[in-house]
Scaffold this motif. Structure first.
Motif, mmCIF file in Angstrom:
data_model
loop_
_atom_site.group_PDB
_atom_site.id
_atom_site.type_symbol
_atom_site.label_atom_id
_atom_site.label_comp_id
_atom_site.label_asym_id
_atom_site.label_seq_id
_atom_site.Cartn_x
_atom_site.Cartn_y
_atom_site.Cartn_z
ATOM 1 N N GLU A 125 -28.347 65.871 -2.699
ATOM 2 C CA GLU A 125 -27.627 65.142 -3.444
ATOM 3 C C GLU A 125 -28.445 64.062 -4.119
ATOM 4 O O GLU A 125 -29.270 63.424 -3.421
ATOM 5 C CB GLU A 125 -26.480 64.331 -2.230
ATOM 6 C CG GLU A 125 -25.562 65.374 -1.934
ATOM 7 C CD GLU A 125 -24.755 64.937 -1.256
ATOM 8 O OE1 GLU A 125 -24.025 63.589 -1.045
ATOM 9 O OE2 GLU A 125 -23.989 65.568 -0.263
ATOM 10 N N THR A 126 -27.998 63.729 -5.202
ATOM 11 C CA THR A 126 -28.755 62.687 -6.270
ATOM 12 C C THR A 126 -27.952 62.385 -7.335
ATOM 13 O O THR A 126 -26.784 62.485 -7.243
ATOM 14 C CB THR A 126 -30.003 63.371 -6.906
ATOM 15 O OG1 THR A 126 -30.862 62.299 -7.219
ATOM 16 C CG2 THR A 126 -29.796 64.691 -7.562
ATOM 17 N N PHE A 127 -28.662 61.533 -8.194
ATOM 18 C CA PHE A 127 -27.953 60.812 -9.467
ATOM 19 C C PHE A 127 -28.524 61.387 -10.323
ATOM 20 O O PHE A 127 -29.949 61.420 -10.675
ATOM 21 C CB PHE A 127 -28.195 59.286 -9.173
ATOM 22 C CG PHE A 127 -27.261 58.710 -8.095
ATOM 23 C CD1 PHE A 127 -26.059 58.489 -8.117
ATOM 24 C CD2 PHE A 127 -28.054 58.444 -6.924
ATOM 25 C CE1 PHE A 127 -25.511 58.111 -6.878
ATOM 26 C CE2 PHE A 127 -27.317 57.779 -5.711
ATOM 27 C CZ PHE A 127 -26.146 57.709 -5.872
ATOM 28 N N VAL A 128 -27.794 61.758 -11.541
ATOM 29 C CA VAL A 128 -28.241 62.192 -12.710
ATOM 30 C C VAL A 128 -27.851 61.642 -13.944
ATOM 31 O O VAL A 128 -26.714 60.673 -13.839
ATOM 32 C CB VAL A 128 -28.059 63.811 -12.892
ATOM 33 C CG1 VAL A 128 -28.712 64.501 -11.602
ATOM 34 C CG2 VAL A 128 -26.508 64.034 -12.732
ATOM 35 N N ARG A 129 -28.118 62.005 -15.277
ATOM 36 C CA ARG A 129 -27.435 61.737 -16.353
ATOM 37 C C ARG A 129 -26.371 62.948 -16.828
ATOM 38 O O ARG A 129 -26.840 63.889 -16.754
ATOM 39 C CB ARG A 129 -28.702 61.463 -17.725
ATOM 40 C CG ARG A 129 -27.994 61.190 -18.921
ATOM 41 C CD ARG A 129 -29.326 60.951 -19.850
ATOM 42 N NE ARG A 129 -29.675 59.646 -19.711
ATOM 43 C CZ ARG A 129 -30.811 59.161 -20.192
ATOM 44 N NH1 ARG A 129 -31.481 59.986 -21.018
ATOM 45 N NH2 ARG A 129 -31.440 58.085 -19.811
ATOM 46 N N TYR A 130 -25.473 62.462 -17.434
ATOM 47 C CA TYR A 130 -24.317 63.379 -17.544
ATOM 48 C C TYR A 130 -23.858 62.977 -19.099
ATOM 49 O O TYR A 130 -23.809 61.761 -19.459
ATOM 50 C CB TYR A 130 -23.057 63.093 -16.799
ATOM 51 C CG TYR A 130 -21.937 64.129 -16.830
ATOM 52 C CD1 TYR A 130 -21.661 65.219 -15.942
ATOM 53 C CD2 TYR A 130 -21.208 63.857 -18.092
ATOM 54 C CE1 TYR A 130 -20.680 65.873 -16.163
ATOM 55 C CE2 TYR A 130 -19.899 64.832 -18.236
ATOM 56 C CZ TYR A 130 -19.700 65.722 -17.144
ATOM 57 O OH TYR A 130 -18.748 66.526 -17.420
ATOM 58 N N GLU B 172 -25.028 57.234 -16.913
ATOM 59 C CA GLU B 172 -26.351 57.291 -15.876
ATOM 60 C C GLU B 172 -25.941 56.924 -14.801
ATOM 61 O O GLU B 172 -24.929 56.435 -14.358
ATOM 62 C CB GLU B 172 -27.162 56.295 -16.599
ATOM 63 C CG GLU B 172 -27.762 56.523 -17.980
ATOM 64 C CD GLU B 172 -28.966 55.716 -18.412
ATOM 65 O OE1 GLU B 172 -28.767 54.289 -18.112
ATOM 66 O OE2 GLU B 172 -29.679 56.168 -19.331
ATOM 67 N N ASN B 173 -26.748 57.517 -13.797
ATOM 68 C CA ASN B 173 -26.640 57.336 -12.156
ATOM 69 C C ASN B 173 -25.079 57.960 -11.834
ATOM 70 O O ASN B 173 -24.638 57.344 -10.772
ATOM 71 C CB ASN B 173 -26.810 55.919 -11.920
ATOM 72 C CG ASN B 173 -28.102 55.424 -12.237
ATOM 73 O OD1 ASN B 173 -29.157 55.870 -12.115
ATOM 74 N ND2 ASN B 173 -28.053 54.126 -12.956
ATOM 75 N N VAL B 174 -24.847 59.076 -12.238
ATOM 76 C CA VAL B 174 -23.976 59.905 -11.877
ATOM 77 C C VAL B 174 -24.182 60.886 -10.618
ATOM 78 O O VAL B 174 -25.047 61.541 -10.516
ATOM 79 C CB VAL B 174 -23.276 60.759 -12.923
ATOM 80 C CG1 VAL B 174 -22.151 61.529 -12.504
ATOM 81 C CG2 VAL B 174 -22.938 59.958 -14.339
ATOM 82 N N PRO B 175 -23.286 60.675 -9.443
ATOM 83 C CA PRO B 175 -23.629 61.429 -8.226
ATOM 84 C C PRO B 175 -23.462 62.870 -8.509
ATOM 85 O O PRO B 175 -22.404 63.239 -9.338
ATOM 86 C CB PRO B 175 -22.625 60.780 -7.285
ATOM 87 C CG PRO B 175 -21.566 60.336 -8.059
ATOM 88 C CD PRO B 175 -22.269 59.689 -9.373
ATOM 89 N N GLN C 153 -26.532 71.532 -12.341
ATOM 90 C CA GLN C 153 -25.783 70.462 -11.472
ATOM 91 C C GLN C 153 -24.524 70.521 -11.316
ATOM 92 O O GLN C 153 -23.686 71.242 -11.976
ATOM 93 C CB GLN C 153 -25.857 69.120 -12.457
ATOM 94 C CG GLN C 153 -27.410 68.853 -12.830
ATOM 95 C CD GLN C 153 -27.564 67.835 -14.103
ATOM 96 O OE1 GLN C 153 -26.547 67.422 -14.698
ATOM 97 N NE2 GLN C 153 -28.920 67.220 -14.150
ATOM 98 N N THR D 202 -15.446 62.844 -9.582
ATOM 99 C CA THR D 202 -16.466 62.273 -10.595
ATOM 100 C C THR D 202 -15.847 62.735 -12.131
ATOM 101 O O THR D 202 -16.227 61.967 -12.817
ATOM 102 C CB THR D 202 -17.857 62.892 -10.114
ATOM 103 O OG1 THR D 202 -17.965 62.196 -8.621
ATOM 104 C CG2 THR D 202 -18.743 62.362 -11.071
#
Length: 85
Positions: free
Chosen positions: A20-25, A37-40, A50, A56
């Protein structure tokens, strides 16, 4: 929005190393790009794939459809694959 289930929506597979992290969508909606930015997300550490919860994705779509001002704007070039070489 109606009643939504509060149960966990994630599935686990024994051979899938997910973190589980945060990514760019990036969302392309009718030719207009939205960058979040910072999407779980859950990310497969082997393949980089991903996974996003339905809640979300719904929230991303709501924000894209709203008239809310973005926190910043970026400039991006567009390249046609066949002409990029």
């Amino acid at each position: 929005m109606g009643s939504e289930s509060k149960s966990k929506e994630a599935m686990t597979w024994p051979d899938e190393p997910l973190i589980e992290t945060f990514v760019r969508y990036i969302l392309d909606q009718n030719g207009q790009l939205f960058v979040f930015e910072n999407v779980p997300a859950r990310v497969n550490t082997t393949t980089g794939e991903q996974f996003f919860s339905p809640a979300t994705v719904r929230r991303i779509q709501q924000i894209a459809l709203s008239a809310k001002e973005p926190v910043r704007t970026i400039k991006a070039g567009v390249y046609e694959w066949g002409n990029a070489a």
